[in-house]
Design an enzyme around this catalytic site. Structure first.
Site, PDB file in Angstrom:
ATOM      1  N   ASN A 135      -0.989   7.217   6.468  1.00 38.06           N
ATOM      2  CA  ASN A 135       0.001   6.342   7.102  1.00 38.06           C
ATOM      3  C   ASN A 135       1.391   6.525   6.508  1.00 38.06           C
ATOM      4  O   ASN A 135       2.330   5.879   6.928  1.00 38.06           O
ATOM      5  CB  ASN A 135      -0.446   4.880   6.943  1.00 38.06           C
ATOM      6  CG  ASN A 135       0.182   3.968   7.976  1.00 38.06           C
ATOM      7  OD1 ASN A 135       0.264   4.299   9.145  1.00 38.06           O
ATOM      8  ND2 ASN A 135       0.646   2.809   7.525  1.00 38.06           N
TER       9      ASN A 135
ATOM     10  N   HIS B 188      -1.058  -8.184  12.201  1.00 35.05           N
ATOM     11  CA  HIS B 188      -1.764  -7.435  13.255  1.00 35.05           C
ATOM     12  C   HIS B 188      -2.953  -8.216  13.822  1.00 35.05           C
ATOM     13  O   HIS B 188      -3.964  -7.622  14.214  1.00 35.05           O
ATOM     14  CB  HIS B 188      -2.262  -6.095  12.706  1.00 35.05           C
ATOM     15  CG  HIS B 188      -1.224  -5.283  12.009  1.00 35.05           C
ATOM     16  ND1 HIS B 188      -0.026  -4.935  12.598  1.00 35.05           N
ATOM     17  CD2 HIS B 188      -1.202  -4.760  10.758  1.00 35.05           C
ATOM     18  CE1 HIS B 188       0.679  -4.216  11.744  1.00 35.05           C
ATOM     19  NE2 HIS B 188       0.001  -4.109  10.621  1.00 35.05           N
TER      20      HIS B 188
ATOM     21  N   LYS C 126       0.814  -1.213   0.000  1.00 32.22           N
ATOM     22  CA  LYS C 126       0.000   0.000   0.000  1.00 32.22           C
ATOM     23  C   LYS C 126       0.849   1.265   0.000  1.00 32.22           C
ATOM     24  O   LYS C 126       0.451   2.275  -0.593  1.00 32.22           O
ATOM     25  CB  LYS C 126      -1.000  -0.004   1.152  1.00 32.22           C
ATOM     26  CG  LYS C 126      -0.457  -0.140   2.552  1.00 32.22           C
ATOM     27  CD  LYS C 126      -1.609  -0.216   3.556  1.00 32.22           C
ATOM     28  CE  LYS C 126      -1.085  -0.389   4.990  1.00 32.22           C
ATOM     29  NZ  LYS C 126      -0.436  -1.709   5.172  1.00 32.22           N
TER      30      LYS C 126
END
Length: 466
Positions: free
Chosen positions: A154, A200, A131
């Site tokens: 981010n 995660h 990403k």
């Protein structure tokens, strides 16, 4: 800065005073809110108070009087493995919890837009791997095409630190699952889902929760166009869920390896060539093999995603192709840092999980592989099919010995540290080989983040130059 709308004269609490937390506090203040703050770090609280912020201990219920919302930094758990005590207190008191992404989407559009010739747009990119590269590549293509654009989220600038939009501007945001999971407002014009691999999982209560966090960008965000990587079942499910029929060109399916011809709009790469299909017909093709900033199939998938997103904005294939060739890649992501005596040195420190490492390992031949760090569940056993081109592995960090047990017949050496691994690889590498840092592990045993790990590797390599 983007002032937060709809908060005038309200008391808003901000939890976490890192980069995004401080920017959020400033944007809320600019919007007319009275901001109170809290951070678990005593030094951070002290600095915030010195900077003029109001610091209140939000673990104490008495300090919640009049607080109408809590804005939390994305790195702070709000559900799994357990909510932060301050967030748990907000739930108990019925105080709405949001993050800076939610504030951005509800504040980005302003009345000034009524005078613009071209409405500003937002492209939001999420996924497990690729990403950041996809976000940077989209931004680069737009800039090369002369379109006004900003990049953030981010990567780079926090969303509320971006400038208010200009006429016709495109804001390109990288959004992690931490950011999409909690945001109360998600309204991108174009949303991109690159891929999904386990990551995660403790933060999301398992793979289902992890996927659900990313899915919110599409199911609740309602983008005009969705660019969906369909190389995993989750992507195929998401594309199917969003499209009304195979011919629905509001969904652009992308793939690295699959031929996608039956859909209304698709972009895929095979054997180094990117193809765009519409309604069963090929309308464009790009040779990616000589695009030096995008090596390997994983980067070809990133190219497909960026191509699809910018085509959805109306850019022509040839201007996208020209921008591909001037893209230099991102640090720590298949970054070629040197070639010394015929040996290529590649920094892919961002390959912190098995899936990302697998993609890096397939991009090169005759590899001397530096791997290790704080290994994740399952170690590197899943990388067995991708080790054919590994001449030797140099293992570092906490999981070095565990990784050694999962290498099969691949020669290896326990190097412990990056210094030793680089020194041993330099002593043994032959012309035509590639020394690849693709750790397949987190960095936290030896470094504060993957960037510092990659910077250390790069500095050691540069020191090898004659």
């Amino acid at each position: 800065m983007i002032p937060v709308q709809g908060v005038e004269n309200q008391t808003i609490a901000v939890l976490g005073l890192g980069r995004s937390g401080r920017a959020t506090a400033a944007a809320l203040t600019e919007g007319g809110a009275h901001v109170v703050t809290w951070d678990d770090g005593a030094d951070t609280r002290e600095q915030a108070a010195a900077d003029g912020m109001t610091v209140l201990d939000l673990t104490r219920e008495a300090n919640w009087d009049g607080v109408s919302a809590l804005i939390t930094s994305p790195g702070i758990p709000h559900l799994y493995p357990r909510p932060h005590p301050v967030i748990a207190k907000a739930y108990e008191l019925g105080v709405p919890v949001d993050n800076d992404i939610g504030l951005f989407f509800r504040s980005f559009a302003t009345r000034d837009w009524e005078s613009y010739d071209i409405t500003p747009r937002v492209i939001a990119i999420t996924g497990s791997n690729g990403k950041s590269t996809t976000t940077a590549l989209i931004h680069h293509i737009l800039r090369e095409a002369g379109r006004p654009t900003q990049i953030g989220g981010n990567i780079g600038t926090g969303v509320l630190s971006l400038d208010p939009a200009h006429d016709g501007e495109v804001v390109v945001l990288e959004l992690s699952s931490y950011q999409t999971d909690l945001a109360r407002a998600l309204t991108p014009d174009i949303a991109v889902f690159t891929n999904l691999s386990p990551d995660h999982l403790d933060r999301h209560g398992g793979p289902g929760g992890y996927f659900a966090a990313k899915r919110r960008l599409f199911a609740e965000g309602g983008p005009d166009r969705a660019v969906i990587g369909v190389d995993e079942i989750e992507g195929r499910y998401l594309a199917d869920h969003l499209a009304m029929a195979p011919s629905d060109d509001r969904v652009i399916r992308i793939s690295s390896g699959q031929k996608l011809e039956r859909f209304g709009w698709s972009v895929f790469s095979r054997k180094g060539f990117l193809s765009e299909y519409r309604k069963g017909r090929q309308v464009a093709s790009i040779d990616l093999r000589e695009v030096k900033g995008l090596p390997g199939e994983h980067n070809h998938q990133n190219a497909c995603a960026a191509y699809a997103a910018t085509r959805a904005l109306g850019l022509a294939p040839r201007e996208i192709e020209r921008a591909f060739h001037s893209f230099e890649g991102l640090p720590h992501r298949s970054q070629r840092v040197a070639e010394i005596d015929g040996v290529a040195w590649v920094n892919d420190s961002k390959a912190t999980n098995v899936d990302a490492a697998a993609k890096a390992l397939t991009a090169f031949r005759n590899i001397r592989w530096i791997a290790g760090g704080m290994g994740k569940d399952g170690g590197i056993e899943a990388l067995q099919p991708f080790l054919d081109h590994v001449v030797k592995a140099y293992l570092i960090g906490h999981s070095a010995r565990d990784f050694a047990l999962q290498l099969g017949a691949v020669p290896y050496e326990i190097a412990e540290t990056m210094d030793q691994a680089v020194a041993r690889a330099a002593a043994e590498a032959q012309p035509g080989e590639t020394v690849l840092l693709a750790p397949a592990a987190a960095s936290f045993d030896q470094y504060p983040n993957f960037e510092k790990r990659g910077e250390h590797f790069t500095a050691l390599v540069q020191a090898l130059r004659p």
